[in-house]
Design a protein around this motif. Structure first.
Motif, PDB file in Angstrom:
ATOM      1  N   ARG A 105      32.725  17.929  -5.326  1.00 17.98           N
ATOM      2  CA  ARG A 105      32.984  18.368  -6.641  1.00 17.98           C
ATOM      3  C   ARG A 105      33.499  16.750  -7.613  1.00 17.98           C
ATOM      4  O   ARG A 105      33.864  16.927  -8.771  1.00 17.98           O
ATOM      5  CB  ARG A 105      34.399  19.014  -6.931  1.00 17.98           C
ATOM      6  N   ASN A 106      33.590  15.852  -7.129  1.00 20.51           N
ATOM      7  CA  ASN A 106      33.680  14.440  -7.679  1.00 20.51           C
ATOM      8  C   ASN A 106      32.742  14.096  -8.626  1.00 20.51           C
ATOM      9  O   ASN A 106      31.704  14.110  -8.854  1.00 20.51           O
ATOM     10  CB  ASN A 106      33.665  13.313  -6.220  1.00 20.51           C
ATOM     11  N   ASN A 107      33.431  13.522  -9.790  1.00 22.64           N
ATOM     12  CA  ASN A 107      32.471  13.115 -11.081  1.00 22.64           C
ATOM     13  C   ASN A 107      32.974  11.971 -11.597  1.00 22.64           C
ATOM     14  O   ASN A 107      32.531  11.640 -12.811  1.00 22.64           O
ATOM     15  CB  ASN A 107      32.723  14.467 -11.929  1.00 22.64           C
ATOM     16  N   TRP A 108      34.064  11.180 -10.899  1.00 28.62           N
ATOM     17  CA  TRP A 108      34.631   9.907 -11.670  1.00 28.62           C
ATOM     18  C   TRP A 108      35.001   9.024 -10.525  1.00 28.62           C
ATOM     19  O   TRP A 108      35.520   9.234  -9.593  1.00 28.62           O
ATOM     20  CB  TRP A 108      35.861  10.344 -12.318  1.00 28.62           C
ATOM     21  N   PRO A 109      34.229   7.783 -11.059  1.00 30.23           N
ATOM     22  CA  PRO A 109      33.573   7.275 -12.019  1.00 30.23           C
ATOM     23  C   PRO A 109      32.217   7.719 -12.019  1.00 30.23           C
ATOM     24  O   PRO A 109      31.560   8.144 -10.974  1.00 30.23           O
ATOM     25  CB  PRO A 109      33.710   5.793 -12.060  1.00 30.23           C
ATOM     26  N   PHE A 110      31.569   7.829 -13.058  1.00 30.21           N
ATOM     27  CA  PHE A 110      30.247   8.333 -13.155  1.00 30.21           C
ATOM     28  C   PHE A 110      29.121   7.587 -12.442  1.00 30.21           C
ATOM     29  O   PHE A 110      28.207   8.198 -11.767  1.00 30.21           O
ATOM     30  CB  PHE A 110      29.590   8.304 -14.721  1.00 30.21           C
ATOM     31  N   PHE A 111      29.336   6.419 -12.367  1.00 30.63           N
ATOM     32  CA  PHE A 111      28.233   5.495 -11.398  1.00 30.63           C
ATOM     33  C   PHE A 111      28.443   5.513 -10.158  1.00 30.63           C
ATOM     34  O   PHE A 111      27.513   5.433  -9.235  1.00 30.63           O
ATOM     35  CB  PHE A 111      28.259   4.091 -12.026  1.00 30.63           C
ATOM     36  N   SER A 130      38.754  15.863 -14.879  1.00 31.45           N
ATOM     37  CA  SER A 130      38.380  16.765 -15.918  1.00 31.45           C
ATOM     38  C   SER A 130      39.792  17.207 -16.587  1.00 31.45           C
ATOM     39  O   SER A 130      40.174  18.044 -16.132  1.00 31.45           O
ATOM     40  CB  SER A 130      37.478  17.801 -15.409  1.00 31.45           C
ATOM     41  N   ILE A 131      40.090  16.596 -17.837  1.00 34.69           N
ATOM     42  CA  ILE A 131      40.984  17.198 -18.449  1.00 34.69           C
ATOM     43  C   ILE A 131      40.935  18.335 -18.824  1.00 34.69           C
ATOM     44  O   ILE A 131      41.933  19.364 -18.974  1.00 34.69           O
ATOM     45  CB  ILE A 131      41.245  15.983 -19.582  1.00 34.69           C
ATOM     46  N   GLN A 132      39.627  18.740 -19.332  1.00 35.91           N
ATOM     47  CA  GLN A 132      39.425  20.101 -19.772  1.00 35.91           C
ATOM     48  C   GLN A 132      39.693  21.256 -18.969  1.00 35.91           C
ATOM     49  O   GLN A 132      40.176  22.344 -19.378  1.00 35.91           O
ATOM     50  CB  GLN A 132      38.020  20.102 -20.401  1.00 35.91           C
ATOM     51  N   ASP A 133      39.339  20.764 -17.798  1.00 32.89           N
ATOM     52  CA  ASP A 133      39.522  22.040 -16.721  1.00 32.89           C
ATOM     53  C   ASP A 133      40.776  22.067 -15.836  1.00 32.89           C
ATOM     54  O   ASP A 133      41.302  23.192 -15.376  1.00 32.89           O
ATOM     55  CB  ASP A 133      38.150  22.040 -15.951  1.00 32.89           C
ATOM     56  N   GLU A 134      41.402  21.068 -15.949  1.00 33.81           N
ATOM     57  CA  GLU A 134      42.695  20.729 -14.681  1.00 33.81           C
ATOM     58  C   GLU A 134      43.915  20.933 -15.608  1.00 33.81           C
ATOM     59  O   GLU A 134      44.851  21.067 -15.198  1.00 33.81           O
ATOM     60  CB  GLU A 134      42.454  19.504 -14.004  1.00 33.81           C
ATOM     61  N   PRO A 189      46.115  16.954 -25.433  1.00 33.41           N
ATOM     62  CA  PRO A 189      46.073  15.738 -26.038  1.00 33.41           C
ATOM     63  C   PRO A 189      46.559  14.679 -25.613  1.00 33.41           C
ATOM     64  O   PRO A 189      46.358  13.569 -25.888  1.00 33.41           O
ATOM     65  CB  PRO A 189      46.922  16.469 -27.402  1.00 33.41           C
ATOM     66  N   LEU A 190      47.971  14.843 -24.967  1.00 36.50           N
ATOM     67  CA  LEU A 190      48.757  14.031 -24.211  1.00 36.50           C
ATOM     68  C   LEU A 190      47.981  13.085 -23.228  1.00 36.50           C
ATOM     69  O   LEU A 190      47.801  11.858 -23.162  1.00 36.50           O
ATOM     70  CB  LEU A 190      49.981  14.208 -23.702  1.00 36.50           C
ATOM     71  N   ILE A 191      47.205  13.850 -22.386  1.00 37.30           N
ATOM     72  CA  ILE A 191      46.476  13.116 -21.126  1.00 37.30           C
ATOM     73  C   ILE A 191      45.401  12.543 -21.720  1.00 37.30           C
ATOM     74  O   ILE A 191      44.947  11.603 -21.347  1.00 37.30           O
ATOM     75  CB  ILE A 191      46.245  14.420 -20.052  1.00 37.30           C
ATOM     76  N   THR A 192      44.737  13.036 -22.700  1.00 32.93           N
ATOM     77  CA  THR A 192      43.561  12.299 -23.301  1.00 32.93           C
ATOM     78  C   THR A 192      43.963  11.041 -23.997  1.00 32.93           C
ATOM     79  O   THR A 192      43.293  10.029 -23.743  1.00 32.93           O
ATOM     80  CB  THR A 192      42.944  13.301 -24.544  1.00 32.93           C
ATOM     81  N   ARG A 197      46.927   8.268 -12.881  1.00 29.40           N
ATOM     82  CA  ARG A 197      46.656   9.563 -12.132  1.00 29.40           C
ATOM     83  C   ARG A 197      47.951  10.319 -12.031  1.00 29.40           C
ATOM     84  O   ARG A 197      47.986  11.572 -11.564  1.00 29.40           O
ATOM     85  CB  ARG A 197      46.108   8.814 -10.760  1.00 29.40           C
ATOM     86  N   PRO A 198      49.102   9.632 -11.365  1.00 27.20           N
ATOM     87  CA  PRO A 198      50.286  10.325 -11.355  1.00 27.20           C
ATOM     88  C   PRO A 198      50.666  11.209 -12.521  1.00 27.20           C
ATOM     89  O   PRO A 198      51.165  12.479 -12.427  1.00 27.20           O
ATOM     90  CB  PRO A 198      51.563   9.315 -11.126  1.00 27.20           C
ATOM     91  N   ILE A 199      50.750  10.857 -13.723  1.00 30.17           N
ATOM     92  CA  ILE A 199      50.920  11.564 -14.700  1.00 30.17           C
ATOM     93  C   ILE A 199      49.908  12.724 -15.045  1.00 30.17           C
ATOM     94  O   ILE A 199      50.175  13.773 -15.502  1.00 30.17           O
ATOM     95  CB  ILE A 199      50.990  10.931 -16.237  1.00 30.17           C
ATOM     96  N   TYR A 200      48.535  12.477 -14.744  1.00 33.29           N
ATOM     97  CA  TYR A 200      47.797  13.447 -14.742  1.00 33.29           C
ATOM     98  C   TYR A 200      48.042  14.509 -13.836  1.00 33.29           C
ATOM     99  O   TYR A 200      48.045  15.697 -13.941  1.00 33.29           O
ATOM    100  CB  TYR A 200      46.364  12.841 -14.338  1.00 33.29           C
ATOM    101  N   ASN A 201      48.401  14.116 -12.466  1.00 31.37           N
ATOM    102  CA  ASN A 201      48.703  15.088 -11.579  1.00 31.37           C
ATOM    103  C   ASN A 201      49.806  15.792 -11.693  1.00 31.37           C
ATOM    104  O   ASN A 201      50.031  17.059 -11.602  1.00 31.37           O
ATOM    105  CB  ASN A 201      48.841  14.317  -9.988  1.00 31.37           C
ATOM    106  N   GLY A 202      50.993  15.037 -12.573  1.00 28.80           N
ATOM    107  CA  GLY A 202      52.022  15.821 -12.879  1.00 28.80           C
ATOM    108  C   GLY A 202      51.919  16.889 -13.830  1.00 28.80           C
ATOM    109  O   GLY A 202      52.533  18.208 -13.417  1.00 28.80           O
TER     110      GLY A 202
END
Length: 245
Positions: A60-66, A73-77, A84-87, A142-147
């Protein structure tokens, strides 16, 4: 005599047609609608095949793209209200990456225009590109994303702790002390005085980038994330560090 045999309640309109049917459409319109639906189905099938192939290759890994290492995935997770904040935080991290690269190029030009400390600036700036970009992603983005994804208070506090270091580092880079790998204010002013315009312009851009980092990091530290973390701690006590809120 025929008039007496007619049903007086019979309608003069034919009941052969269903009154609830859609009005007849021209054949051309129907054909265009079918073609549009077929194109949409083909597009969706192509997208699903690409996703399936990506999952077979990278999981399922998609980042980084290269070189996919993690799934991002901000949209899915991320819950819709927090996207908006995480974006914005992700965009801030991208600005940081761009600032590090611009800072490195500015120090590269300083190396060729100023013999005193130019080598130290260049070496340190190259190190910053790799070290700061990776650690900033892992330790505060990543911590605030996971939070927000997992609703665990521990991640919020990791973000605040390392976000504070990032704020201090941004202030340090804004100053631009020679031989420290920063093309900040002092270095930029020196380049303008000595008429090294390319280095001065890039130094200005890098300085603005560091100012953006500092301002936004300070603003967000006092914003919604802190309020949410405080609320979790007040509600759940010390276990909020380690359990779901």
């Amino acid at each position: 005599m025929s008039k007496y045999n007619e049903n007086p309640f019979a309608s003069s309109h034919s009941l052969d047609a269903n009154p609830f049917d859609d009005p007849p459409q021209p054949e051309v319109s129907r054909l265009e609608d079918i073609q549009r639906r077929e194109a949409d189905l083909e597009r969706r099938e192509t997208e699903l095949n690409k996703k399936a192939e990506h999952i077979r290759t990278h999981g399922r890994n998609n980042w980084p793209f290269f070189f996919p290492l993690i799934y991002h995935s901000i949209q899915d997770e991320i819950p819709e209200a927090s996207r908006p904040l995480i974006t914005r935080l992700y965009q801030l991290w991208l600005v940081l990456l761009a600032t590090l690269i611009i800072n490195m190029v500015a120090c590269f030009l300083v190396f060729f225009t100023d013999t005193s400390g130019g080598g130290s600036d260049l070496g340190a700036s190259i190190g910053y590109v790799f070290l700061i970009s990776i650690t900033s992603f892992l330790l505060w983005y990543r911590p605030i994303y996971n939070g927000y994804m997992k609703e665990q208070a521990l991640y919020y506090y990791l973000y605040f702790f390392f976000g504070g270091f990032h704020l201090l580092f941004s202030a340090y880079m804004i100053i631009g002390v020679p031989s420290t790998g920063s093309a900040g204010l002092i270095q930029t002013i020196r380049m303008f005085i000595n008429h090294h315009w390319a280095a001065a312009i890039l130094g200005t851009i890098a300085t603005v980038g560091w100012i953006i980092q500092g301002i936004y990091q300070h603003h967000n530290a006092a914003g919604h994330s802190m309020e949410k973390a405080k609320a979790e701690l007040a509600t759940h006590g010390a276990k909020a560090y380690f359990t779901r809120g």
